[in-house]
Design a protein around this motif. Structure first.
Motif, PDB file in Angstrom:
ATOM      1  N   LYS A 167      -0.142   5.082  -1.035  1.00  0.00           N
ATOM      2  CA  LYS A 167      -0.224   4.335   0.220  1.00  0.00           C
ATOM      3  C   LYS A 167       0.772   4.883   1.241  1.00  0.00           C
ATOM      4  CE  LYS A 167      -1.094  -0.092   0.317  1.00  0.00           C
ATOM      5  NZ  LYS A 167      -1.023  -1.577   0.273  1.00  0.00           N
ATOM      6  N   SER A 168       1.957   5.275   0.779  1.00  0.00           N
ATOM      7  CA  SER A 168       2.963   5.808   1.697  1.00  0.00           C
ATOM      8  C   SER A 168       2.496   7.131   2.297  1.00  0.00           C
ATOM      9  CB  SER A 168       4.308   5.975   0.991  1.00  0.00           C
ATOM     10  OG  SER A 168       4.249   6.987   0.004  1.00  0.00           O
ATOM     11  N   GLN A 197      11.429   9.722  -7.111  1.00  0.00           N
ATOM     12  CA  GLN A 197      10.615   9.431  -8.280  1.00  0.00           C
ATOM     13  C   GLN A 197       9.399  10.343  -8.377  1.00  0.00           C
ATOM     14  OE1 GLN A 197       9.695   5.253  -8.232  1.00  0.00           O
ATOM     15  NE2 GLN A 197      11.829   4.630  -8.435  1.00  0.00           N
ATOM     16  N   PRO A 201      -5.744   1.771   4.520  1.00  0.00           N
ATOM     17  CA  PRO A 201      -4.660   1.899   3.535  1.00  0.00           C
ATOM     18  C   PRO A 201      -4.434   0.616   2.737  1.00  0.00           C
ATOM     19  CG  PRO A 201      -3.787   1.911   5.777  1.00  0.00           C
ATOM     20  CD  PRO A 201      -5.263   2.013   5.893  1.00  0.00           C
ATOM     21  N   ASP A 202      -4.930  -0.504   3.255  1.00  0.00           N
ATOM     22  CA  ASP A 202      -4.753  -1.776   2.543  1.00  0.00           C
ATOM     23  C   ASP A 202      -5.477  -1.786   1.203  1.00  0.00           C
ATOM     24  OD1 ASP A 202      -3.258  -2.684   4.674  1.00  0.00           O
ATOM     25  OD2 ASP A 202      -4.958  -3.680   5.640  1.00  0.00           O
ATOM     26  N   ASP A 261      15.606   9.527  -1.489  1.00  0.00           N
ATOM     27  CA  ASP A 261      14.316   9.507  -2.151  1.00  0.00           C
ATOM     28  C   ASP A 261      13.517  10.718  -1.679  1.00  0.00           C
ATOM     29  OD1 ASP A 261      13.355   8.910   0.392  1.00  0.00           O
ATOM     30  OD2 ASP A 261      12.955   6.802  -0.059  1.00  0.00           O
ATOM     31  N   SER A 274      -3.784   0.734  -3.915  1.00  0.00           N
ATOM     32  CA  SER A 274      -2.849  -0.077  -4.705  1.00  0.00           C
ATOM     33  C   SER A 274      -1.578   0.688  -5.081  1.00  0.00           C
ATOM     34  CB  SER A 274      -3.535  -0.585  -5.983  1.00  0.00           C
ATOM     35  OG  SER A 274      -4.011   0.503  -6.759  1.00  0.00           O
ATOM     36  N   ASP A 275      -1.664   1.991  -5.261  1.00  0.00           N
ATOM     37  CA  ASP A 275      -0.505   2.791  -5.664  1.00  0.00           C
ATOM     38  C   ASP A 275       0.450   2.944  -4.476  1.00  0.00           C
ATOM     39  OD1 ASP A 275       1.098   5.310  -5.928  1.00  0.00           O
ATOM     40  OD2 ASP A 275       0.088   5.426  -7.862  1.00  0.00           O
ATOM     41  N   PRO A 276       1.708   2.479  -4.604  1.00  0.00           N
ATOM     42  CA  PRO A 276       2.642   2.527  -3.468  1.00  0.00           C
ATOM     43  C   PRO A 276       2.897   3.938  -2.944  1.00  0.00           C
ATOM     44  CG  PRO A 276       3.482   1.095  -5.198  1.00  0.00           C
ATOM     45  CD  PRO A 276       2.305   1.810  -5.776  1.00  0.00           C
ATOM     46  N   MET A 277       2.990   4.935  -3.835  1.00  0.00           N
ATOM     47  CA  MET A 277       3.242   6.297  -3.398  1.00  0.00           C
ATOM     48  C   MET A 277       2.058   6.844  -2.606  1.00  0.00           C
ATOM     49  SD  MET A 277       5.426   8.809  -3.294  1.00  0.00           S
ATOM     50  CE  MET A 277       6.609   8.439  -4.603  1.00  0.00           C
ATOM     51  N   ARG A 320      -0.631   7.963   2.732  1.00  0.00           N
ATOM     52  CA  ARG A 320      -1.718   7.630   3.658  1.00  0.00           C
ATOM     53  C   ARG A 320      -1.163   7.124   4.985  1.00  0.00           C
ATOM     54  NH1 ARG A 320      -7.068   5.911   4.186  1.00  0.00           N
ATOM     55  NH2 ARG A 320      -7.235   5.232   6.367  1.00  0.00           N
ATOM     56  N   HIS A 321      -0.165   6.234   4.923  1.00  0.00           N
ATOM     57  CA  HIS A 321       0.451   5.732   6.149  1.00  0.00           C
ATOM     58  C   HIS A 321       1.067   6.885   6.942  1.00  0.00           C
ATOM     59  CE1 HIS A 321      -0.127   1.456   5.999  1.00  0.00           C
ATOM     60  NE2 HIS A 321       0.435   1.333   4.801  1.00  0.00           N
TER      61      HIS A 321
END
Length: 254
Positions: free
Chosen positions: A159-160, A207, A150-151, A231, A154-157, A162-163
């Motif tokens: 990545k979330s 968002q 996941p590192d 959210d 780059s896209d925060p959404m 994936r985590h």
């Protein structure tokens, strides 16, 4: 673990609440989640049973304890919508409320277009006006699921998601295939064909969904509820979400 078969796949589900209830509801979870994480852990099973309804929650194909094919052709959204009706057939239920969250909302809306006659009330959450925005980068979610780490995302959404998939120990290749599955276009003109009482719910800080009213406006007679301070990921457990859904079912939400 209870199971049923749909389209040749074995899908897991839970049944809860009184078996002789007059009203039934089917819960449809979001992408990379499962029936336990989205619904049972968040108190929905107990809340639905306490309202005297018969409830069903399935693990969508590719998720949880259901079969997890790695072929995107197995994740056509219309086929996933028909899984809901296959569950109802298996349980001997002719009509039911549908409650979807995020991807589950897309599946529930598709089900309403496929066979709205079997749906009583329709609730879609974690979706809103952004449904009509141009799609995000094609294949980006699949690539996030396929990434070695996941590192590298780059896209925060993304990545979330994936985590979250890693935390749930989901099959990431199945999720990648699911994200590539063919989808029935859910456009403003197409949604005008929905003729079921509909509620759209989203968090004020969601968002990913955008304002729920923007989606409700596309569905005849639909109502919208905005959950304050929520959210995309926090709205599903919000007490106002449950209250809004049950008020809607009971005819109190105007």
């Amino acid at each position: 673990m209870a199971q049923f078969t749909s389209d040749g796949l074995s899908l897991a589900y839970d049944a809860f609440g009184p078996a002789d209830a007059k009203k039934a509801i089917v819960l449809v979870h979001g992408f990379s989640a499962n029936r336990y994480e989205n619904w049972k852990r968040m108190g929905w099973y107990d809340a639905i049973a306490a309202k005297g309804m018969r409830g069903f929650a399935l693990d969508n194909r590719g998720h949880g304890e259901s079969d997890k094919p790695h072929d995107p052709a197995q994740y056509d959204r219309e086929a996933m919508a028909r899984d809901l009706f296959a569950l109802m057939d298996h349980a001997g239920v002719e009509r039911a409320h549908l409650l979807g969250f995020s991807m589950g909302s897309h599946i529930a809306l598709t089900a309403a277009l496929v066979d709205g006659s079997r749906i009583d009330h329709l609730v879609v959450a974690g979706v809103g006006a952004k449904m009509f925005d141009p799609p995000r980068e094609e294949g980006a979610m699949a690539e996030a699921m396929e990434a070695e780490s996941p590192d590298s995302i780059s896209d925060p959404m993304l990545k979330s998601f994936r985590h979250f998939a890693d935390e749930q120990k989901e099959d990431r290749l199945a999720l990648a295939a699911c994200s590539r599955g063919a989808r029935v276009p859910l456009t403003q003109p197409s949604l005008m064909a929905i003729r079921r009482p509909t509620l759209v719910v989203a968090g004020a800080r969601d968002q990913l969904a955008g304002p729920p009213q923007g989606l409700a406006d596309a569905i005849p007679g639909a109502k919208a509820v905005t959950l304050p301070g929520c959210d995309h990921f926090s709205c599903i457990g919000h007490p106002l979400f449950k209250a809004s859904v049950f008020d809607f079912f009971d005819g109190w939400l105007e």
